[in-house]
Design an enzyme around this catalytic site. Structure first.
Site, PDB file in Angstrom:
ATOM      1  N   LYS A 211      -4.053  12.578   1.592  1.00 11.41           N
ATOM      2  CA  LYS A 211      -4.142  13.234   2.888  1.00 11.41           C
ATOM      3  C   LYS A 211      -2.641  13.986   3.153  1.00 11.41           C
ATOM      4  O   LYS A 211      -2.763  14.783   3.966  1.00 11.41           O
ATOM      5  CB  LYS A 211      -4.084  12.185   3.975  1.00 11.41           C
ATOM      6  CG  LYS A 211      -5.797  11.679   3.973  1.00 11.41           C
ATOM      7  CD  LYS A 211      -5.887  10.582   4.868  1.00 11.41           C
ATOM      8  CE  LYS A 211      -7.473  10.125   5.043  1.00 11.41           C
ATOM      9  NZ  LYS A 211      -7.776   9.648   6.231  1.00 11.41           N
TER      10      LYS A 211
ATOM     11  N   GLY B 243       1.820   2.857   9.482  1.00 13.37           N
ATOM     12  CA  GLY B 243       1.687   3.866   8.181  1.00 13.37           C
ATOM     13  C   GLY B 243       0.789   5.093   8.781  1.00 13.37           C
ATOM     14  O   GLY B 243       0.724   5.490   9.775  1.00 13.37           O
TER      15      GLY B 243
ATOM     16  N   SER C 232     -16.363   5.562  -1.929  1.00 14.99           N
ATOM     17  CA  SER C 232     -16.476   6.565  -0.853  1.00 14.99           C
ATOM     18  C   SER C 232     -17.738   6.575  -0.461  1.00 14.99           C
ATOM     19  O   SER C 232     -18.738   6.728  -1.193  1.00 14.99           O
ATOM     20  CB  SER C 232     -15.900   7.876  -1.227  1.00 14.99           C
ATOM     21  OG  SER C 232     -16.199   8.639  -0.062  1.00 14.99           O
TER      22      SER C 232
HETATM   23  P1  ATR Z   1      -2.036   3.608   5.611  1.00 14.73           P
HETATM   24  O1  ATR Z   1      -1.876   5.032   5.183  1.00 14.73           O
HETATM   25  O2  ATR Z   1      -3.311   2.927   5.046  1.00 14.73           O
HETATM   26  O3  ATR Z   1      -1.740   3.311   6.798  1.00 14.73           O
HETATM   27  P2  ATR Z   1       0.591   2.644   4.730  1.00 14.73           P
HETATM   28  O4  ATR Z   1       1.248   3.964   5.051  1.00 14.73           O
HETATM   29  O5  ATR Z   1       0.742   1.940   3.410  1.00 14.73           O
HETATM   30  O6  ATR Z   1      -1.168   2.951   4.551  1.00 14.73           O
HETATM   31  O7  ATR Z   1       0.558   1.600   5.716  1.00 14.73           O
HETATM   32  C1  ATR Z   1       0.196   0.244   5.773  1.00 14.73           C
HETATM   33  C2  ATR Z   1       0.137  -0.499   6.940  1.00 14.73           C
HETATM   34  O8  ATR Z   1      -0.489  -1.545   6.950  1.00 14.73           O
HETATM   35  C3  ATR Z   1       1.931  -0.692   7.428  1.00 14.73           C
HETATM   36  O9  ATR Z   1       2.084  -0.747   8.600  1.00 14.73           O
HETATM   37  C4  ATR Z   1       1.999  -2.248   6.818  1.00 14.73           C
HETATM   38  O10 ATR Z   1       3.160  -2.713   7.212  1.00 14.73           O
HETATM   39  P3  ATR Z   1       4.502  -2.613   6.483  1.00 14.73           P
HETATM   40  O11 ATR Z   1       4.898  -1.077   7.137  1.00 14.73           O
HETATM   41  O12 ATR Z   1       5.280  -3.829   7.196  1.00 14.73           O
HETATM   42  O13 ATR Z   1       4.295  -2.516   5.013  1.00 14.73           O
HETATM   43  C5  ATR Z   1       0.697  -2.873   7.163  1.00 14.73           C
HETATM   44  N1  ATR Z   1       0.463  -3.946   6.263  1.00 14.73           N
HETATM   45  C6  ATR Z   1      -0.086  -3.928   4.878  1.00 14.73           C
HETATM   46  N2  ATR Z   1      -0.064  -5.261   4.697  1.00 14.73           N
HETATM   47  C7  ATR Z   1       0.276  -6.075   5.628  1.00 14.73           C
HETATM   48  C8  ATR Z   1       0.173  -7.302   5.774  1.00 14.73           C
HETATM   49  N3  ATR Z   1      -0.308  -8.362   4.647  1.00 14.73           N
HETATM   50  N4  ATR Z   1       0.338  -8.044   7.138  1.00 14.73           N
HETATM   51  C9  ATR Z   1       0.892  -7.075   7.984  1.00 14.73           C
HETATM   52  N5  ATR Z   1       0.867  -5.766   7.912  1.00 14.73           N
HETATM   53  C10 ATR Z   1       0.398  -5.180   6.715  1.00 14.73           C
END
Ligand code: ATR
Length: 289
Positions: free
Chosen positions: A67, A131, A16
């Site tokens: 969060k 997300g 952080s």
């Molecule tokens: P955060 O709180 O950081 O948003 P999260 O709720 O886990 O974390 O959401 C991560 C987001 O990144 C999601 O939209 C995820 O897509 P999926 O719903 O399909 O999992 C996206 N994401 C993570 N890795 C990805 C990748 N390699 N390619 C495309 N989207 C990705």
């Protein structure tokens, strides 16, 4: 002089930058703070938050993965927190002694966009990701009244429930009210105008992870903004990908989320101390060589 007891809680927390940012704010504002990072597991979060404030804490930032869970430990929350179901800023209210939850992520993004000269957010905006990060910014973007905010996500089924959380705002007729839609609905619309601004709210770690976006209507995008930020001298996968997009439009702007990081912190600092801090901070000031 009063010393504000502040901190940030997360798991992990050693990455952080918040302690450095807030200490810079305090130094420049000429006030005293003690801002500590706290590594706390979810199972201990509730007792940690209560003890922190009982021990004289004035304000606490909350980062991943807490969060949402932190809301179990607060007495009240702002309308934005009610809407998005997550918070990043907890405050001990001096008049009632209650713990109050707020979210500064969305406004931090708006200020980060402005600082990057991304002013034309009245036109259609595309958000990648569905997300927590995406949900933390949609409401504040809606208050800027773009015509449409569309959401595209790798896993399509996750988009509809997010869209349904953000109906048009309850504003007077003077304001054209922003629709939040999934990308398929947008593509089926007869008068969709294409996007000018693309915001990455995914946690994708590779440049190749953005290849699928090239089939989206992004030819007119001039503004690329990443909610993630990179270290000094490095670039995020989204920024690398965006720089390689030959969109033919003039005035392309590509930024990572460093500006948003500073501004969401500044808004927390202001909530706790009443002081708007000097936000001119560079990566060189925060990252050790
Ligand atoms: P955060 O709180 O950081 O948003 P999260 O709720 O886990 O974390 O959401 C991560 C987001 O990144 C999601 O939209 C995820 O897509 P999926 O719903 O399909 O999992 C996206 N994401 C993570 N890795 C990805 C990748 N390699 N390619 C495309 N989207 C990705």
């Amino acid at each position: 002089m009063k010393t504000y007891k502040l901190g940030v809680v997360g798991d992990p927390i050693n990455h952080s930058l918040s302690p450095k940012i807030h200490n810079l704010f305090a130094k420049r504002a000429n006030i005293k703070i003690e801002y500590e990072p706290y590594h706390v597991l979810t199972s201990n979060l509730d007792s940690f938050i209560r003890d922190f404030f009982d021990d004289g804490g004035s304000g606490l930032n909350v980062t991943l993965p807490h969060k949402i869970d932190c809301l179990n430990s607060v007495d009240d929350f702002s309308p934005i927190v009610k809407k998005i179901g997550a918070a990043n800023t907890l405050t001990r209210l001096s008049d009632t002694n209650q713990i109050f939850a707020d979210s500064t992520d969305g406004m931090g993004l708006i200020k980060g966009l402005m600082e990057a000269n991304i002013n034309e957010i009245k036109s259609d905006i595309l958000i990648l990701g569905a997300g927590g990060a995406a949900q933390s910014i949609i409401h504040d973007l809606q208050t800027r009244f773009p015509r449409v905010i569309a959401i595209a996500n790798r896993t399509k089924e996750k988009v509809k429930p997010v869209v349904s959380r953000f109906p048009p705002l309850d504003y007077d007729n003077l304001h054209p009210n922003t629709q939040v839609v999934d990308i398929e609905t947008y593509l089926n619309e007869r008068d969709s105008q294409g996007f000018r601004t693309l915001i990455n709210a995914t946690s994708a770690k590779e440049e190749l992870d953005f290849k699928w976006c090239e089939s989206l209507p992004i030819k007119g995008v001039t503004n690329f903004y990443d909610l993630s930020y990179s270290k000094l001298g490095e670039t995020t996968p989204f920024v690398n990908w965006a720089k390689n997009q030959d969109i033919g439009a003039k005035g392309k702007i590509v930024r990572d989320g460093f500006g948003m990081l500073i501004h969401q912190a500044a808004l927390s600092f202001e909530i706790w101390t009443g002081i708007k801090p000097d936000t001119k901070i560079t990566k060189a000031e925060l990252f050790d060589e």
